[in-house]
Motif scaffolding. Structure first.
Motif, PDB file in Angstrom:
ATOM      1  N   THR A  67     -39.231  57.598  10.183  1.00 17.53           N
ATOM      2  CA  THR A  67     -39.379  58.336   9.477  1.00 17.53           C
ATOM      3  C   THR A  67     -37.465  58.815   8.630  1.00 17.53           C
ATOM      4  O   THR A  67     -37.744  58.445   7.413  1.00 17.53           O
ATOM      5  CB  THR A  67     -39.609  59.922  10.303  1.00 17.53           C
ATOM      6  OG1 THR A  67     -41.359  59.417  10.441  1.00 17.53           O
ATOM      7  CG2 THR A  67     -39.685  61.312   9.202  1.00 17.53           C
ATOM      8  N   PRO A  68     -36.583  58.867   9.541  1.00 20.35           N
ATOM      9  CA  PRO A  68     -35.685  59.241   8.558  1.00 20.35           C
ATOM     10  C   PRO A  68     -35.505  57.683   7.886  1.00 20.35           C
ATOM     11  O   PRO A  68     -35.015  58.356   6.792  1.00 20.35           O
ATOM     12  CB  PRO A  68     -34.648  59.098   9.341  1.00 20.35           C
ATOM     13  CG  PRO A  68     -34.652  59.457  10.780  1.00 20.35           C
ATOM     14  CD  PRO A  68     -36.397  59.141  10.888  1.00 20.35           C
ATOM     15  N   LEU A  69     -35.540  56.524   8.190  1.00 22.57           N
ATOM     16  CA  LEU A  69     -35.540  55.603   7.151  1.00 22.57           C
ATOM     17  C   LEU A  69     -36.208  55.880   6.031  1.00 22.57           C
ATOM     18  O   LEU A  69     -35.663  55.432   5.004  1.00 22.57           O
ATOM     19  CB  LEU A  69     -35.776  54.322   7.960  1.00 22.57           C
ATOM     20  CG  LEU A  69     -34.686  53.695   8.669  1.00 22.57           C
ATOM     21  CD1 LEU A  69     -35.278  51.811   9.819  1.00 22.57           C
ATOM     22  CD2 LEU A  69     -33.368  53.636   7.762  1.00 22.57           C
ATOM     23  N   ARG A  70     -37.464  55.852   6.300  1.00 22.54           N
ATOM     24  CA  ARG A  70     -38.289  56.185   4.204  1.00 22.54           C
ATOM     25  C   ARG A  70     -37.984  57.290   3.484  1.00 22.54           C
ATOM     26  O   ARG A  70     -37.510  57.702   2.277  1.00 22.54           O
ATOM     27  CB  ARG A  70     -39.925  56.711   5.059  1.00 22.54           C
ATOM     28  CG  ARG A  70     -40.833  56.594   4.153  1.00 22.54           C
ATOM     29  CD  ARG A  70     -41.974  56.939   4.558  1.00 22.54           C
ATOM     30  NE  ARG A  70     -42.179  58.529   5.341  1.00 22.54           N
ATOM     31  CZ  ARG A  70     -43.405  59.249   6.192  1.00 22.54           C
ATOM     32  NH1 ARG A  70     -44.284  58.676   6.200  1.00 22.54           N
ATOM     33  NH2 ARG A  70     -42.936  60.384   6.150  1.00 22.54           N
ATOM     34  N   ASN A  71     -37.413  58.224   4.560  1.00 16.83           N
ATOM     35  CA  ASN A  71     -37.154  60.134   3.967  1.00 16.83           C
ATOM     36  C   ASN A  71     -35.949  59.609   3.329  1.00 16.83           C
ATOM     37  O   ASN A  71     -35.880  59.562   1.815  1.00 16.83           O
ATOM     38  CB  ASN A  71     -36.278  61.154   4.552  1.00 16.83           C
ATOM     39  CG  ASN A  71     -38.178  61.560   5.224  1.00 16.83           C
ATOM     40  OD1 ASN A  71     -39.249  61.281   4.730  1.00 16.83           O
ATOM     41  ND2 ASN A  71     -38.251  62.138   6.301  1.00 16.83           N
ATOM     42  N   ALA A  72     -34.835  59.209   4.180  1.00 17.37           N
ATOM     43  CA  ALA A  72     -33.993  58.401   2.720  1.00 17.37           C
ATOM     44  C   ALA A  72     -33.416  57.301   2.447  1.00 17.37           C
ATOM     45  O   ALA A  72     -32.601  56.896   1.282  1.00 17.37           O
ATOM     46  CB  ALA A  72     -32.157  58.181   4.503  1.00 17.37           C
ATOM     47  N   PHE A  73     -33.927  56.227   2.381  1.00 12.89           N
ATOM     48  CA  PHE A  73     -34.173  54.689   1.989  1.00 12.89           C
ATOM     49  C   PHE A  73     -35.613  54.036   1.517  1.00 12.89           C
ATOM     50  O   PHE A  73     -35.753  53.162   0.345  1.00 12.89           O
ATOM     51  CB  PHE A  73     -34.222  53.666   3.242  1.00 12.89           C
ATOM     52  CG  PHE A  73     -32.204  53.846   3.505  1.00 12.89           C
ATOM     53  CD1 PHE A  73     -31.081  53.563   2.753  1.00 12.89           C
ATOM     54  CD2 PHE A  73     -32.447  54.258   4.855  1.00 12.89           C
ATOM     55  CE1 PHE A  73     -29.763  53.984   3.214  1.00 12.89           C
ATOM     56  CE2 PHE A  73     -30.770  54.564   5.115  1.00 12.89           C
ATOM     57  CZ  PHE A  73     -29.922  54.357   4.893  1.00 12.89           C
ATOM     58  N   GLY A  74     -36.811  55.583   1.109  1.00 14.66           N
ATOM     59  CA  GLY A  74     -37.821  54.760   0.858  1.00 14.66           C
ATOM     60  C   GLY A  74     -38.692  53.413   1.791  1.00 14.66           C
ATOM     61  O   GLY A  74     -38.979  52.739   1.188  1.00 14.66           O
ATOM     62  N   LEU A  75     -37.894  53.353   3.012  1.00 14.72           N
ATOM     63  CA  LEU A  75     -38.383  52.040   3.575  1.00 14.72           C
ATOM     64  C   LEU A  75     -39.326  52.555   4.500  1.00 14.72           C
ATOM     65  O   LEU A  75     -39.376  53.419   5.184  1.00 14.72           O
ATOM     66  CB  LEU A  75     -37.132  51.959   4.379  1.00 14.72           C
ATOM     67  CG  LEU A  75     -37.162  50.353   5.517  1.00 14.72           C
ATOM     68  CD1 LEU A  75     -37.499  49.154   4.436  1.00 14.72           C
ATOM     69  CD2 LEU A  75     -36.309  49.853   6.322  1.00 14.72           C
ATOM     70  N   ASN A  76     -41.034  51.511   3.987  1.00  9.14           N
ATOM     71  CA  ASN A  76     -42.306  52.093   5.120  1.00  9.14           C
ATOM     72  C   ASN A  76     -42.311  51.274   6.233  1.00  9.14           C
ATOM     73  O   ASN A  76     -42.567  50.263   6.236  1.00  9.14           O
ATOM     74  CB  ASN A  76     -43.056  52.378   3.552  1.00  9.14           C
ATOM     75  CG  ASN A  76     -44.308  52.415   4.820  1.00  9.14           C
ATOM     76  OD1 ASN A  76     -44.389  53.649   6.119  1.00  9.14           O
ATOM     77  ND2 ASN A  76     -45.244  52.450   3.330  1.00  9.14           N
ATOM     78  N   LEU A  77     -41.980  51.876   7.058  1.00  7.31           N
ATOM     79  CA  LEU A  77     -42.338  50.349   8.799  1.00  7.31           C
ATOM     80  C   LEU A  77     -43.134  50.904   9.318  1.00  7.31           C
ATOM     81  O   LEU A  77     -43.594  51.557  10.911  1.00  7.31           O
ATOM     82  CB  LEU A  77     -40.723  50.731   9.595  1.00  7.31           C
ATOM     83  CG  LEU A  77     -39.484  49.890   8.721  1.00  7.31           C
ATOM     84  CD1 LEU A  77     -38.624  49.873   9.172  1.00  7.31           C
ATOM     85  CD2 LEU A  77     -40.061  48.254   8.028  1.00  7.31           C
ATOM     86  N   ILE A  78     -43.614  52.306   9.590  1.00  5.10           N
ATOM     87  CA  ILE A  78     -45.234  53.166   9.699  1.00  5.10           C
ATOM     88  C   ILE A  78     -45.552  53.118  10.994  1.00  5.10           C
ATOM     89  O   ILE A  78     -46.436  53.237  11.663  1.00  5.10           O
ATOM     90  CB  ILE A  78     -45.616  54.468   8.853  1.00  5.10           C
ATOM     91  CG1 ILE A  78     -45.836  55.648   9.516  1.00  5.10           C
ATOM     92  CG2 ILE A  78     -46.263  54.581   7.776  1.00  5.10           C
ATOM     93  CD1 ILE A  78     -44.625  57.188   9.239  1.00  5.10           C
ATOM     94  N   LYS A  79     -46.070  51.678   9.949  1.00  6.45           N
ATOM     95  CA  LYS A  79     -47.727  50.506  11.061  1.00  6.45           C
ATOM     96  C   LYS A  79     -46.989  50.103  12.331  1.00  6.45           C
ATOM     97  O   LYS A  79     -47.814  50.042  13.005  1.00  6.45           O
ATOM     98  CB  LYS A  79     -48.126  49.900  10.126  1.00  6.45           C
ATOM     99  CG  LYS A  79     -47.895  49.129   9.696  1.00  6.45           C
ATOM    100  CD  LYS A  79     -48.200  48.214   8.976  1.00  6.45           C
ATOM    101  CE  LYS A  79     -47.517  46.652   9.015  1.00  6.45           C
ATOM    102  NZ  LYS A  79     -47.861  45.148   8.131  1.00  6.45           N
ATOM    103  N   PHE A  80     -45.701  50.056  12.428  1.00  7.83           N
ATOM    104  CA  PHE A  80     -45.250  49.470  13.286  1.00  7.83           C
ATOM    105  C   PHE A  80     -44.194  50.368  14.765  1.00  7.83           C
ATOM    106  O   PHE A  80     -44.413  50.379  15.312  1.00  7.83           O
ATOM    107  CB  PHE A  80     -44.139  48.854  13.068  1.00  7.83           C
ATOM    108  CG  PHE A  80     -43.704  47.741  12.249  1.00  7.83           C
ATOM    109  CD1 PHE A  80     -44.773  46.645  12.295  1.00  7.83           C
ATOM    110  CD2 PHE A  80     -43.532  47.785  10.911  1.00  7.83           C
ATOM    111  CE1 PHE A  80     -45.145  45.894  11.643  1.00  7.83           C
ATOM    112  CE2 PHE A  80     -43.390  46.994  10.249  1.00  7.83           C
ATOM    113  CZ  PHE A  80     -44.070  45.899   9.886  1.00  7.83           C
ATOM    114  N   ARG A  81     -45.053  52.262  14.474  1.00  3.94           N
ATOM    115  CA  ARG A  81     -43.847  52.728  15.076  1.00  3.94           C
ATOM    116  C   ARG A  81     -44.852  53.313  16.034  1.00  3.94           C
ATOM    117  O   ARG A  81     -44.672  53.652  17.440  1.00  3.94           O
ATOM    118  CB  ARG A  81     -44.239  54.401  14.175  1.00  3.94           C
ATOM    119  CG  ARG A  81     -43.985  55.249  15.614  1.00  3.94           C
ATOM    120  CD  ARG A  81     -43.048  56.900  14.499  1.00  3.94           C
ATOM    121  NE  ARG A  81     -44.413  57.048  13.710  1.00  3.94           N
ATOM    122  CZ  ARG A  81     -44.466  58.504  12.909  1.00  3.94           C
ATOM    123  NH1 ARG A  81     -43.003  58.610  12.640  1.00  3.94           N
ATOM    124  NH2 ARG A  81     -44.979  59.168  12.304  1.00  3.94           N
TER     125      ARG A  81
END
Lengths: 204, 307
Positions: A67-81
């Protein structure tokens, strides 16, 4: 930076999440092989116990970082969570198994005493208990039945579990060792990045 | 001095030199035949056997030299074996001061000159609840203390490890207060079980085991057996010890092996005997099995209070 994030996002889009389950079991296979080849040092049980615990903590941190990676950098890795979380749970369970069977050798009286008397064991076990409802509901059916809002609320238990894992490590070692403190600092940072004012900080 | 240790050993009990030389020749012959090839460099130091040795089988040289707690070289069990090679152990001297008749800085060669080295196969118990059996080479600490002369009024012996961060990379961080400090009550120091070890498996002590000279107190948790000693002081007050300074609730001054008094982190009721694929758990013995020799030192003391 933006283009890097974009290319990372498009690259990971093509990777299916199931690959993580396969990759996640590689350390287990490697450790098993090393165990029987006598490559885990003088005290293989302790090495195994520590390695499994450390990998579990690393996976928990990886899950917490999404989540912080998405918020701060726009990196979307949520499907791996989900895969990361379930793997973390598997490693925590194996870590516990090594402790119960190979380390304590099922000396039940001593195990039960340790669970209440040793803070790091109590905290570690607490973290594992928090993860049980998370592991049980890490599937689409549970998500539908609970509803997204409830499911998200329930999965905030992750924060407690990760923090418990990091503290378990800090207090189990003797003296003030660097490595567990680094893990704890990362966990605190990742949790802090969820607090409203910090949540909105965009780094890219 | 007030408390002199009296031994019931007589000179006639000592193995005559001719005999043990013969024995060593015999052993060398066996070694040459390759029957004890797993025992490294047997008999490089002339030793006599001791009645204080256990009959239990010692751990392998590899177990003993690759699984160490010696935080001066890092906190990992394999760190000392990796990094202790950097330590210069020759020249080496020990400063002996405080309440002694002949204080001074003594060269290691002077300290060991004319001293009969004994093989002492001792049980070793770490506070972390693991255990080994170790064939030390050394001599009784009392031998040295008698030579330098303990003044009356001295009640404790304090020890210090070398502090040399340039060669001891673990000292670059203050994991524990450096230099490492330990201490014994004088009667504990004078007990015949308490030795200064300079060797292992009949050869000089590997650096990771506390070269060139270390303390071995087999009825206490391993951290009391201070390594690479550079200072020995006789004092009237109970000396400070590093682990006690760091966490007094966990590491008492006495730290006698005691299955009935738990460490806050570890139950001390059982221990894992290092060796093999799975270290087997075994019950921990009172005073690590040396009850007969040392229980008298603590008569009337509440060992839960004086842990």
């Amino acid at each position: 930076m933006t283009s890097l994030v974009q290319s990372l996002n498009s690259a990971t889009r093509k990777i299916p999440a199931w690959i993580l389950y396969v990759l996640g079991m590689v350390p287990v296979a490697a450790l098993t092989l090393q165990l029987f080849n006598g490559q885990l040092g003088i005290d293989p049980v302790k090495t195994l116990e520590h390695e499994l615990g450390e990998i579990a903590l690393q996976l928990l941190i990886a899950g917490l970082a999404i989540t912080p990676l998405r918020n701060a950098f726009g990196l979307n890795l949520i499907k791996f969570r989900r895969a990361i979380g379930l793997l973390a749970f598997a490693y925590v369970v194996m870590h516990l198994g090594v402790w119960l069977f190979l380390d304590m050798q099922l000396l039940m009286q001593q195990i039960l005493k340790d669970l209440v008397k040793r803070w790091y064991i109590t905290i570690g076990m607490f973290g594992l208990l928090l993860m049980i409802p998370l592991a049980l509901t890490s599937n689409n059916l549970s998500l539908r039945k609970l509803g997204a809002a409830n499911w998200r609320k329930l999965h905030k238990l992750t924060y407690g579990a990760v923090l418990a894992g990091a503290i378990h490590y800090v207090i189990l070692v003797k003296g003030w060792q660097l490595e567990p403190l680094i893990y704890l600092a990362i966990v605190v940072l990742l949790l802090a990045m969820r607090i409203p004012p910090l949540k909105r900080v965009r780094l890219v | 001095m007030s408390k002199t240790f009296k031994t019931d050993l007589k000179w006639s009990d000592v193995t005559p030199k001719a005999d043990f030389l013969n024995r060593r020749q015999l052993m060398a012959g066996v070694g040459a035949a390759g029957l004890i090839a797993s025992t490294p460099a047997l008999g490089k130091i002339a030793t006599v056997k001791s009645r204080y040795s256990t009959s239990e089988k010692p751990n392998s040289f590899e177990d003993i030299t690759k699984y160490n707690n010696f935080y001066e070289f890092g906190t990992g069990k394999d760190d000392p074996a990796k990094y202790a090679g950097a330590l210069t152990t020759d020249p080496w001297s020990i400063k002996i001061d405080g309440m002694v008749d002949r204080p001074g800085t003594y060269d290691l060669a002077d300290i060991t000159k004319g001293v009969t080295m004994e093989e002492r196969i001792y049980r070793f118990r770490c506070v972390e609840a693991w255990a080994m059996v170790i064939p030390w080479v050394g001599f009784e600490l009392s031998t040295l203390l008698k030579r330098v002369g303990v003044k009356s009024g001295a009640k404790y012996v304090a020890f210090e490890t070398l502090e040399r961060p340039s060669e001891m990379i673990g000292q670059k961080r203050r994991t524990i207060p450096w230099p490492y400090r330990e201490g014994l009550r004088l009667d504990e120091a004078m007990n015949p079980l308490t030795i200064l070890a300079t060797g292992l498996y009949g050869d000089t002590l590997p650096n990771q085991n506390g070269a060139p000279i270390r303390l071995v107190v087999p009825w206490k948790y391993g951290f009391k057996s201070i390594k690479s000693i550079v200072r020995i002081s006789l004092t009237s007050k109970q000396p400070e010890s590093s682990w006690n300074m760091l966490q007094p609730s966990e590491y008492g001054f006495y730290s006698n092996v005691n299955p009935n008094v738990d460490h806050p982190r570890w139950s001390q009721a059982s221990e894992r005997k290092i060796g093999g694929l799975i270290a087997k758990r075994q019950p921990t013995l009172m005073f690590n099995g040396y009850e007969k020799e040392v229980a008298g030192l603590y008569k009337g003391m509440d060992l839960a209070k004086f842990y």
